[in-house]
Design a protein around this motif. Structure first.
Motif, PDB file in Angstrom:
ATOM      1  N   LEU A 131       0.766  -1.077  -0.072  1.00 45.79           N
ATOM      2  CA  LEU A 131      -0.185  -0.044   0.000  1.00 45.79           C
ATOM      3  C   LEU A 131       0.816   1.154   0.023  1.00 45.79           C
ATOM      4  O   LEU A 131       0.507   2.267  -0.669  1.00 45.79           O
ATOM      5  CB  LEU A 131      -0.909  -0.137   1.042  1.00 45.79           C
ATOM      6  N   ASN A 132       1.846   1.085   0.644  1.00 42.43           N
ATOM      7  CA  ASN A 132       2.915   2.298   0.659  1.00 42.43           C
ATOM      8  C   ASN A 132       3.509   2.629  -0.509  1.00 42.43           C
ATOM      9  O   ASN A 132       4.045   3.995  -0.782  1.00 42.43           O
ATOM     10  CB  ASN A 132       3.931   2.213   1.856  1.00 42.43           C
ATOM     11  N   ASN A 133       3.838   1.514  -1.280  1.00 41.38           N
ATOM     12  CA  ASN A 133       4.488   1.976  -2.753  1.00 41.38           C
ATOM     13  C   ASN A 133       3.468   2.177  -3.745  1.00 41.38           C
ATOM     14  O   ASN A 133       3.914   2.707  -5.083  1.00 41.38           O
ATOM     15  CB  ASN A 133       5.136   0.451  -3.034  1.00 41.38           C
ATOM     16  N   GLY A 134       1.921   2.385  -3.216  1.00 40.72           N
ATOM     17  CA  GLY A 134       1.076   3.041  -4.313  1.00 40.72           C
ATOM     18  C   GLY A 134       1.003   1.933  -5.691  1.00 40.72           C
ATOM     19  O   GLY A 134       0.639   2.520  -6.561  1.00 40.72           O
ATOM     20  N   SER A 135       1.320   0.849  -5.129  1.00 37.74           N
ATOM     21  CA  SER A 135       0.858  -0.031  -6.545  1.00 37.74           C
ATOM     22  C   SER A 135      -0.468  -0.380  -6.795  1.00 37.74           C
ATOM     23  O   SER A 135      -1.530  -0.343  -5.816  1.00 37.74           O
ATOM     24  CB  SER A 135       1.408  -1.566  -6.151  1.00 37.74           C
ATOM     25  N   GLU A 136      -0.856  -0.098  -8.176  1.00 38.50           N
ATOM     26  CA  GLU A 136      -2.208  -0.387  -8.574  1.00 38.50           C
ATOM     27  C   GLU A 136      -2.352  -1.713  -9.442  1.00 38.50           C
ATOM     28  O   GLU A 136      -3.408  -1.686  -9.770  1.00 38.50           O
ATOM     29  CB  GLU A 136      -2.577   0.845  -9.761  1.00 38.50           C
ATOM     30  N   ASP A 137      -1.239  -2.647  -9.034  1.00 43.86           N
ATOM     31  CA  ASP A 137      -1.662  -3.924  -9.523  1.00 43.86           C
ATOM     32  C   ASP A 137      -2.578  -4.490  -8.857  1.00 43.86           C
ATOM     33  O   ASP A 137      -2.545  -4.853  -7.619  1.00 43.86           O
ATOM     34  CB  ASP A 137      -0.180  -4.707  -9.308  1.00 43.86           C
ATOM     35  N   PRO A 138      -3.696  -5.038  -9.629  1.00 44.44           N
ATOM     36  CA  PRO A 138      -4.631  -5.591  -8.906  1.00 44.44           C
ATOM     37  C   PRO A 138      -4.445  -7.045  -8.257  1.00 44.44           C
ATOM     38  O   PRO A 138      -4.989  -7.346  -7.042  1.00 44.44           O
ATOM     39  CB  PRO A 138      -5.483  -6.077 -10.072  1.00 44.44           C
ATOM     40  N   GLU A 139      -3.526  -7.887  -8.697  1.00 39.29           N
ATOM     41  CA  GLU A 139      -2.903  -8.956  -8.047  1.00 39.29           C
ATOM     42  C   GLU A 139      -2.373  -8.436  -6.759  1.00 39.29           C
ATOM     43  O   GLU A 139      -2.634  -9.336  -5.621  1.00 39.29           O
ATOM     44  CB  GLU A 139      -2.071  -9.671  -8.998  1.00 39.29           C
ATOM     45  N   LYS A 140      -1.296  -7.539  -6.679  1.00 42.60           N
ATOM     46  CA  LYS A 140      -0.777  -7.268  -5.325  1.00 42.60           C
ATOM     47  C   LYS A 140      -1.813  -6.614  -4.488  1.00 42.60           C
ATOM     48  O   LYS A 140      -1.447  -7.070  -3.056  1.00 42.60           O
ATOM     49  CB  LYS A 140       0.500  -6.261  -5.779  1.00 42.60           C
ATOM     50  N   LEU A 141      -2.548  -5.965  -4.918  1.00 38.39           N
ATOM     51  CA  LEU A 141      -3.526  -5.478  -3.910  1.00 38.39           C
ATOM     52  C   LEU A 141      -4.596  -6.464  -3.153  1.00 38.39           C
ATOM     53  O   LEU A 141      -4.819  -6.181  -2.201  1.00 38.39           O
ATOM     54  CB  LEU A 141      -4.245  -4.272  -4.597  1.00 38.39           C
ATOM     55  N   ALA A 142      -4.880  -7.384  -4.018  1.00 33.73           N
ATOM     56  CA  ALA A 142      -5.805  -8.471  -3.725  1.00 33.73           C
ATOM     57  C   ALA A 142      -4.885  -9.325  -2.705  1.00 33.73           C
ATOM     58  O   ALA A 142      -5.462  -9.444  -1.662  1.00 33.73           O
ATOM     59  CB  ALA A 142      -5.994  -9.381  -4.723  1.00 33.73           C
ATOM     60  N   ARG A 143      -3.762  -9.538  -2.718  1.00 34.42           N
ATOM     61  CA  ARG A 143      -2.797 -10.057  -1.872  1.00 34.42           C
ATOM     62  C   ARG A 143      -2.844  -9.566  -0.618  1.00 34.42           C
ATOM     63  O   ARG A 143      -2.691 -10.064   0.509  1.00 34.42           O
ATOM     64  CB  ARG A 143      -1.376 -10.466  -2.418  1.00 34.42           C
TER      65      ARG A 143
END
Length: 334
Positions: A131-143
């Motif tokens: 979350l702090n890296n501001g990732s918008e990757d759906p897979e990473k957010l789901a994890r």
């Protein structure tokens, strides 16, 4: 149970009167030691009373309180050792050596629970990293969301020890300390047993609260009561009751666990709404979760240091007593 002995066989012989007076002086000395020890524990118990509590029947259990509880146990142990050292009784060495092993076992049980707690906190660190890296990757957010969910699920019920290790140690310690040897017991030996029994009571209580708090439970895994012969019994038993009876109906004994679950729920809600549309709200929620997670790490670190200090103190005391016994055995008989 551990009352000092008094003579019930008066004598009219002069020599027996002298012996009785000598024994009475010894009893008075032991009573003075016992009373001083009790008073010191009673004064220190006040550090565990939370004046900011909304109810006089409850205390706020947080990492700061748990650290104070460990400090109270350390203080009780040090006071007991000072008392036993002043008695200069050989039987106090043997009895302490026999029962201090259980105190070391309790320290190991607490340390294991702290280590388990630290391991569980890793799932929060992973989610915060994403979350702090501001990732918008759906897979990473789901994890990340799964990691947050895993933390909440792990706190839904107590993480029980299948072997009931803590409970078994506490029961065994209580049984051993209550055992009275057959035959007549000197006033000095009664004082030794009374003192070590007091430390055992404090140790079982503190270990029970710390382990219960870290497991995420609300009910104590071990309950103890001090007998009325102790000057501090009423205050101690009231504290035990206030910890085990939670009128606020909180889900966890440890306040920080309720707080972090509230922050996780907030972050999860923002993620469900879509981080892109709620950037500022998402950033604020993540920062609050990060702060609470940091407090979990700092709190568990303090607890670990506190347990290590008690463990090392007991080890040093045992080594000193063993050395004293070896020296005594090597001294030539006159």
């Amino acid at each position: 149970m551990f009352l000092t002995e008094t003579s019930i066989f008066p004598s009219f012989f002069h020599n027996d009167t002298k012996k009785k007076n000598k024994k009475d002086r010894a009893h008075n000395k032991f009573d003075l030691f016992s009373h001083s020890f009790d008073e010191s524990l009673l004064r220190r118990l006040k550090t565990l009373t939370n004046s900011s509590s909304t109810s006089p029947l409850s205390v706020a259990i947080n990492f700061s309180w748990l650290s104070s509880a460990l400090e109270f146990l350390s203080f009780a142990h040090e006071e007991a050792i000072n008392l036993l050292s002043s008695l200069n009784l050989d039987n106090s060495l043997v009895f302490y050596l026999d029962n201090s092993v259980k105190l070391l076992d309790l320290c190991n049980s607490i340390s294991s629970e702290i280590e388990r707690f630290r391991h569980r906190r890793l799932v929060l660190n992973f989610a915060l990293h994403v979350l702090n890296n501001g990732s918008e990757d759906p897979e990473k957010l789901a994890r990340a969301k799964v990691s947050l969910s895993d933390w909440v699920n792990s706190c839904k019920g107590p993480i029980l020890d299948s072997n009931n290790h803590l409970e078994n140690i506490a029961t065994d310690l209580a049984t051993r300390l209550k055992e009275i040897p057959r035959g007549k017991i000197s006033a000095g030996e009664r004082l030794v047993r009374r003192t070590i029994y007091a430390v055992g009571l404090v140790a079982v209580f503190v270990a029970g609260v710390v382990v219960t708090a870290l497991r995420g439970s609300s009910g104590l895994v071990v309950a103890v009561r001090a007998p009325p012969e102790f000057l501090w019994a009423e205050s101690f038993n009231s504290l035990c009751a206030s910890v085990s009876t939670r009128p606020d109906k909180k889900r966890h004994l440890l306040d920080e666990l309720d707080e972090i679950e509230a922050r996780i729920k907030e972050v999860g809600g923002v993620m469900d709404d879509g981080c892109g549309e709620n950037g500022e709200r998402s950033s604020s929620a993540v920062k609050e979760l990060e702060m609470v997670t940091g407090r979990l790490g700092e709190g568990s670190e303090r607890l670990g240091n506190g347990v290590n200090e008690i463990f090392n103190s007991v080890l040093r005391t045992r080594e000193g007593m063993l050395e004293k016994m070896r020296v005594g055995q090597q001294e030539p008989r006159k």
